[in-house]
Design a protein around this motif. Structure first.
Motif: not given
Ligand code: KG4
Ligand code: ZN
Length: 334
Positions: A181-183, A263-272
């Motif tokens: 998230p910081k990057l 398309l479903v997008v999930a997992g931590g990077v999906s918050a990007n």
């Protein structure tokens, strides 16, 4: 029906209750980020010890917040893999023992299946069949979901996961763990085009991913530049752009190959945010639709585990008293 969900696969202790009439009625999370931050990454032994300390108080708080109690529960779900062995054992042992003492069924849930189901907790969920891009700290997967629990892996990372590449690149830029998230925040201050990184494996057929070369490319640039805040932001911007572009190209390819345009997008990077924007506009071009979980269900949480457990219980799934924590467990082998 009420199902208690317990998530302890990595560095978040999370608990939730899913109610079949009202949806998620409470969810609580204790993040271990401050603990692991001192070491620049997750220390597995410390993670399991911390889960042991936090999980029972968190279960009590979740029940109180949801205005419910052990007596009103119908089942207990816990993450049984994939993840860190010690951490998984804590949630599995607590979940299984609680279920035994309360005489309830217990269900071991697959962490990535739980992530995949998180967008289905929202209004306007996708209809089967759909594609799923799962991007977390440990996995990058493109999956075809023909029907509930029917998973076909179309592509996966041959080396680093997307989140792992984010975290490692952030670390060399001096950002605190977990750097993803910081990057991304830093990238928003950067100028696009000042640096360019490769889009790995996009110039050949196939739906697999590779992020290790891209990470090394960023590392080499970081080491060769006279870094100031603007250059750091420009590198972050080029890195995020390359990851987002690579993921988007592969998703578009999967849509064209399967003719499935949900398309479903999930997992931590999906918050990007950059990834969300890129996928929304690609899906518009493809006349399709993209589905994300709400922000707090993108990263690890108990809600997705409670919901995944509920769906299995509803289908009549039951498990014996023994439990098996599975640090490695493919989603097409549930
Ligand atoms: O799903 P998750 O919470 O845990 C695992 O199952 O691994 O994913 C965590 C990963 C970390 O690598 C974290 O840096 C990344 O997701 N992440 C992000 C963002 N939020 C979390 N990566 C990029 N941009 C974000 N906004
Ligand atoms: Zn996760």
């Amino acid at each position: 029906m009420q199902v208690l969900g317990i998530e302890t696969s990595c560095d978040e202790t999370a608990v939730a209750v899913y109610d079949s009439k009202n949806g998620i009625i409470s969810h609580c999370l204790y993040s271990q980020i401050d603990l692991h931050n001192q070491y620049g990454g997750v220390v597995p032994e410390l993670a399991s010890r911390e889960h042991i300390l936090k999980v029972l108080p968190l279960i009590n708080r979740t029940l109180t917040d949801g205005n419910t109690s052990f007596d009103l529960l119908d089942a207990i779900a816990y993450t049984s893999g994939p993840g860190l062995m010690g951490s998984l054992l804590v949630g599995s042992a607590i979940g299984r023992s609680l279920a035994y003492s309360l005489n309830l069924p217990a269900i071991g849930v697959h962490h990535m299946e739980a992530h995949l189901l998180a967008p289905l907790l929202e209004k306007n969920p996708p209809k089967y069949p759909f594609l799923a891009l799962l991007v977390s700290g440990g996995h990058t997967l493109l999956v075809e979901v023909a029907a509930p629990s029917n998973f076909k892996i179309l592509g996966e990372s041959v080396d680093d996961a997307a989140g792992e590449a984010f975290d490692k690149t952030a670390k060399v830029l001096g950002l605190a763990y977990p750097g993803g998230p910081k990057l991304s925040q830093l990238a928003e201050k950067g100028t696009l085009g000042r640096f360019t990184f490769p889009r790995p494996m996009t110039d050949r057929p196939g739906l697999d991913f590779s992020f290790s070369g891209l990470k090394t490319s960023a590392l080499n640039t970081i080491n060769s530049e006279n870094l100031d805040e603007q250059i750091k932001a420009d590198i972050a911007c080029a890195f995020v752009d390359a990851v987002v572009d690579t993921l988007t190209i592969k998703c578009q390819r999967a849509i064209e190959e399967t003719k499935i345009n949900q398309l479903v997008v999930a997992g931590g990077v999906s918050a990007n945010k950059q990834l969300q924007h890129a996928l929304v506009s690609m899906l518009k071009k493809e006349n399709g639709e993209v589905f994300f979980p709400r922000n707090e269900y993108c990263t690890d949480n108990g809600a997705m585990v409670a919901y995944a457990g509920y769906l299995r219980i509803k289908k009549g799934h039951s498990e014996p008293l023994s439990f098996h924590a599975k640090p490695r467990w493919s989603i097409d082998n549930i």
